[in-house]
Design a protein around this motif. Structure first.
Motif, PDB file in Angstrom:
ATOM      1  N   TRP A 361       1.191  -1.199   0.163  1.00  0.00           N
ATOM      2  CA  TRP A 361       0.193  -0.050   0.476  1.00  0.00           C
ATOM      3  C   TRP A 361       1.114   0.778   0.110  1.00  0.00           C
ATOM      4  N   VAL A 362       0.338   2.360  -1.004  1.00  0.00           N
ATOM      5  CA  VAL A 362       1.206   2.874  -1.109  1.00  0.00           C
ATOM      6  C   VAL A 362       0.258   4.227  -0.763  1.00  0.00           C
ATOM      7  N   LYS A 363       0.664   5.688  -0.488  1.00  0.00           N
ATOM      8  CA  LYS A 363       0.322   7.125  -0.543  1.00  0.00           C
ATOM      9  C   LYS A 363       0.680   7.735  -1.354  1.00  0.00           C
ATOM     10  N   LEU A 364      -0.205   8.015  -2.322  1.00  0.00           N
ATOM     11  CA  LEU A 364       0.360   8.748  -4.013  1.00  0.00           C
ATOM     12  C   LEU A 364       0.318   9.864  -3.295  1.00  0.00           C
ATOM     13  N   SER A 365       1.824  10.765  -2.856  1.00  0.00           N
ATOM     14  CA  SER A 365       1.384  11.839  -2.382  1.00  0.00           C
ATOM     15  C   SER A 365       1.163  13.070  -3.197  1.00  0.00           C
TER      16      SER A 365
END
Length: 411
Positions: A361-365
Motif C-alpha cells: 500500500w502506497v500513499k501517492l502524495s
C-alpha cells in the motif's frame, strides 16, 4: 552450465596448422571437425543441419537458417543491422560444399561459392538450446515484505531530468521490480508529462494523451468515482494492453485513497510451483475482455482476447498477466468441460493475489509520480473522501525497453 557456451574455443598449434587452409575438400555428411583447448567443441555436418557440441550440450543449426543468418557484407548490412539477403531466394535444400576453421570461426562455403563465417560464441548465443536456458528479463519477484526490505530509493525530479545515471537507475528499478517512483515533481499536468517523456513515448488512447480527472463520473468507468478498486491490470480489452501506467496525485483534500500494488508475477509463480497444471491452463485458455462506453461525449466498444497468463514458448518465462475482473467479458471461448477447471485455476490465482502479505500500500502524495509495469504489477485503491485529482498517462512498452537496452540493461 550455459555460461560455458560463451567461451570462444582456441585451436592448438597443431590444429591451427591442420586447419589453416580456408576450405577443405568436399566432404561426406557426418564429417567431424574437432577443436580442443581448455574447453572443446565438436562440429558435425549432418544431412540437414550443423551439430555443435560444446559444454556438454549439443546444438543444432538448420542449413537454411545458417545461410539466412550469414553476416557477410553482401548478406547483412552492419550499419543498419538489417538483412540484405532475400530469404526467399535461398534453396530449401541448401548445404555447405566445404568447411574449415579459421581464427576461432567456423567457415562454410556454399554451392554458389558464397562464404559464411560464424564464431562459436555467436552460435552458442543464438542457438535455440541456449535461449531455452536464458532469462529474457531478470526480475526480483516480491511481496510487501520483500519490496520494503529492498529499501529502494526514489529518484528526484531535478536530477532525473538532467542526469543519465539517474535515468539508468530508475530504469533498472523498473525492470527489476515492475514499479519505480520519481519524487518532488511539480504538481501540474505539464510537469508530469515532462517526466514521463524522459522515459518513453506517451501512448494516446480513447482516454486521451495526458489525462486529468476527479471522481465526477465523466467517463463510463469506475475509476472516475470514489469507490474502492480491487487489484487489476488496465486496458485488458486492448489486443495489446498498454505497457506502462503513470499516476500522479495533484491534489487530495480528504481521507483514504491509498494505492494498492501487487506483483502479479510473484503470485503467478507461486501458483506454478503449487499447481503447475492450473498455471498451464491459465496460459492457454483465451479469455475475452470488453469495454463499452456510451455517454453524451464518448462512445466506445473495445474487445481484447488473450489468456490470463502469457509465457514465452521457448523458455516458459512469464511476460504478461491480463487480470481484470471488472472488464472480463462473457466466457464463451472454451468448451464446457474446460470451464469448471478454468474457474478453479482462476480462483487459486485470485487467492494468491489477495493474500494480505502480497499487498503493498502506497500513499501517492502530491509530487510523487509512480510508473507501473501494466503487464506485471496489478494496481487498485481504497475508497476516499473529498476532492482528489489525479493525472497520468500510458507509455509505450517498446520504447521503455529500448531506452533500457541503450543503457546496456537486459530487457
Amino acid at each position: 552450465m550455459f555460461k560455458a557456451f560463451h567461451r570462444v574455443v582456441s585451436p592448438s598449434l597443431r590444429q591451427a596448422q591442420l586447419l589453416s587452409a580456408r576450405t577443405e575438400p568436399r566432404m561426406s555428411w557426418g564429417h567431424m571437425l574437432q577443436l580442443r583447448s581448455a574447453a572443446s567443441a565438436t562440429f558435425r555436418l549432418l544431412e540437414d543441419s550443423l551439430e555443435v557440441s560444446h559444454g556438454g550440450t549439443p546444438m543444432r543449426f538448420n542449413y537454411v537458417w545458417l545461410r539466412d543468418h550469414c553476416r557477410s557484407a553482401s548478406s547483412y548490412n552492419s550499419s543498419t543491422h538489417q538483412r540484405s539477403l532475400d530469404t526467399g531466394s535461398i534453396e530449401l535444400t541448401v548445404r555447405p560444399e566445404s568447411s574449415a576453421v579459421e581464427d576461432d570461426q567456423l567457415v562454410l562455403t556454399w554451392s554458389d561459392g558464397h562464404v559464411s563465417k560464424y564464431s562459436l560464441s555467436w552460435l552458442a548465443k543464438n542457438s535455440y538450446e541456449g535461449r531455452k536456458k536464458t532469462t529474457e528479463q531478470p526480475r526480483v519477484l516480491w511481496n510487501a515484505n520483500i519490496y520494503q526490505n529492498a529499501s529502494i530509493s526514489s529518484i528526484k525530479w531535478d536530477t532525473f531530468l538532467s542526469c543519465d545515471n539517474e535515468l539508468k537507475k530508475f530504469l533498472q528499478n523498473y525492470l527489476l521490480y515492475g514499479i519505480a517512483f520519481v519524487d518532488d515533481v511539480p504538481t501540474t499536468v505539464e510537469a508530469t508529462e515532462e517526466v514521463t517523456q524522459r522515459v518513453s513515448l506517451i501512448r494516446e488512447t480513447t482516454y486521451g494523451r495526458m489525462w486529468s480527472f476527479t471522481s465526477d463520473f465523466s467517463r463510463g468507468d469506475t475509476a472516475y468515482s470514489q469507490l474502492a478498486l480491487d487489484r487489476h491490470t488496465d486496458t485488458t480489452y486492448f489486443q495489446e494492453p498498454c505497457g506502462i501506467q503513470v499516476f500522479h496525485c495533484l491534489r487530495h483534500e480528504g481521507t483514504g485513497g491509498r494505492t494498492l500494488l501487487v506483483d502479479g508475477f510473484y503470485a503467478a509463480e507461486k501458483l506454478r510451483q503449487r499447481s503447475p497444471e492450473k498455471f498451464e491452463l491459465l496460459c492457454h485458455v483465451p479469455i475475452r475482455h470488453e469495454y463499452i462506453e456510451n455517454t453524451d461525449n464518448h462512445r466506445n466498444h473495445m474487445k481484447g482476447v488473450g489468456p490470463v497468463l502469457n509465457v514465452y514458448s521457448w523458455n516458459n518465462e512469464l511476460y504478461m498477466i491480463r487480470y481484470n475482473n471488472y472488464d472480463r467479458s462473457v466466457i464463451n471461448t472454451i468448451p464446457h468441460d474446460t470451464v469448471q477447471r478454468w474457474y478453479i485455476a482462476h480462483r487459486e490465482l485470485t487467492t494468491e493475489l489477495r493474500r494480505p502479505e502480497n499487498e503493498l500500500w502506497v500513499k501517492l502524495s502530491p509530487g510523487k509520480v509512480i510508473f507501473i509495469d501494466n503487464w506485471r504489477v496489478l494496481h487498485g485503491r481504497e475508497s476516499f473522501t473529498g476532492l482528489r485529482q489525479l493525472c497520468g498517462c500510458y507509455l509505450t512498452r517498446d520504447d521503455v525497453l529500448s531506452a533500457a537496452r541503450c543503457f546496456g540493461l537486459q530487457a
